[in-house]
Scaffold this active site. Sequence first.
Site, mmCIF file in Angstrom:
data_model
loop_
_atom_site.group_PDB
_atom_site.id
_atom_site.type_symbol
_atom_site.label_atom_id
_atom_site.label_comp_id
_atom_site.label_asym_id
_atom_site.label_seq_id
_atom_site.Cartn_x
_atom_site.Cartn_y
_atom_site.Cartn_z
ATOM 1 N N ASP A 11 0.861 -1.190 0.000
ATOM 2 C CA ASP A 11 0.000 0.000 0.000
ATOM 3 C C ASP A 11 0.897 1.239 0.000
ATOM 4 O O ASP A 11 1.653 1.465 0.943
ATOM 5 C CB ASP A 11 -0.898 -0.018 1.240
ATOM 6 C CG ASP A 11 -1.995 1.039 1.186
ATOM 7 O OD1 ASP A 11 -2.139 1.686 0.134
ATOM 8 O OD2 ASP A 11 -2.696 1.206 2.199
ATOM 9 N N ASP A 106 -2.696 2.462 -6.227
ATOM 10 C CA ASP A 106 -1.710 2.558 -5.152
ATOM 11 C C ASP A 106 -1.662 1.355 -4.215
ATOM 12 O O ASP A 106 -0.983 1.401 -3.188
ATOM 13 C CB ASP A 106 -1.941 3.830 -4.331
ATOM 14 C CG ASP A 106 -3.328 3.897 -3.707
ATOM 15 O OD1 ASP A 106 -4.165 3.033 -4.025
ATOM 16 O OD2 ASP A 106 -3.564 4.813 -2.906
ATOM 17 N N GLU A 107 -2.337 0.272 -4.545
ATOM 18 C CA GLU A 107 -2.212 -0.917 -3.700
ATOM 19 C C GLU A 107 -2.439 -2.186 -4.507
ATOM 20 O O GLU A 107 -3.140 -2.188 -5.517
ATOM 21 C CB GLU A 107 -3.160 -0.851 -2.503
ATOM 22 C CG GLU A 107 -4.630 -0.855 -2.839
ATOM 23 C CD GLU A 107 -5.510 -0.912 -1.598
ATOM 24 O OE1 GLU A 107 -5.185 -1.669 -0.652
ATOM 25 O OE2 GLU A 107 -6.531 -0.208 -1.576
#
Length: 356
Positions: A11, A106-107
Amino acid sequence: MATQRKIIHIDMDCFYAAIEMRENPALIGKPVAVGGSVEGRGVLTTCNYEARKFGLHSAMPTAQALKRCPNLILVPVNMPLYKAVSEQIHQIFRRYTDIVEPLSLDEAYLDVTDCRQCSGSATWIAQEIRDAIWNELHLTASAGIAPLKFLAKIVSDQNKPNGQFVISPENMTAFIYDLPLKKIPGVGKVTNEKLAQLGLHTCGDIQHSDKAFIYKTFGKFGQRLWEFSHAIDNRKIEANRPRKSLAVENTLPTDIWHLAEAEQIVDELFKKLVFRLQRNWGERSLQEFKKLAIKLKFGDFTQTTLERTTDGLSRERFIELLQQVWQRTNRRSVRLIGLSVHYPTEKVKKQLNLWE
């Protein structure tokens, strides 16, 4: 005996804001947010940790954020840049495994069970990945490492920002036993309050409960609650699986009976849906999202869904769907409302153009 899986959840730390600070070092140390303008009734997409000290968070209206933090530096969303950086991060992932399931820009989940690098240590692999992201892209990432998918996601928050946390097979049982139920994905405020009223606060409490009671009380979600509390999560990391839709929903504090109440909830859900779409599809027009759906879950835990292809995403179209699906309530109360939209594809766009 089956091989114990090694799952990493990566993350990125305040991803969009971190990229903007990297691109403009003058922003470092100052409260920064990425989002829409006050004039456009915008909301924050994300903000850095300096801004969070003022109580700012994603999805907060920009006007409200500026009242709390008058010195906030607001940067417009630059989706092409964020997507390009996300691809660079995924190139680093693929040095270790091809089994990567992105959740957003983003993860992502990584299955490194069969990875032989770093002597097969998932802990070292996660550290190497985070080091590479920092050394090559000058961004920080946090990681959770565990044998189960849901656990990896939970513990990736444990040492944020720029840290990692490991749940080994040896300490997994004890960790889950003491794990607060509110940490389990899907347990929101309303469900957590209901659990607390029943004296259920940790996974250990679920372990000591009757399985049939949990299933009956919480419906379909009861199965997941029971399995996660017993260290069962057989979901695979789905590599290269393109997300086909996006959904938002709200489990209500108390059941509702009237259409007017439902319309107010749809208004709020629509704002949340648009926010999440703009976060990942900022360059696409809302008119490109044509396949919409609405879901109602009733007080008896049964549910119904209505899906339609429309002329584009709008509040008015969802209200129309709500008015149609409301006829199925049959004098039952409603405990949950959900909205969803299918992502546009090139194939679908071409087919639709034939009828324009």
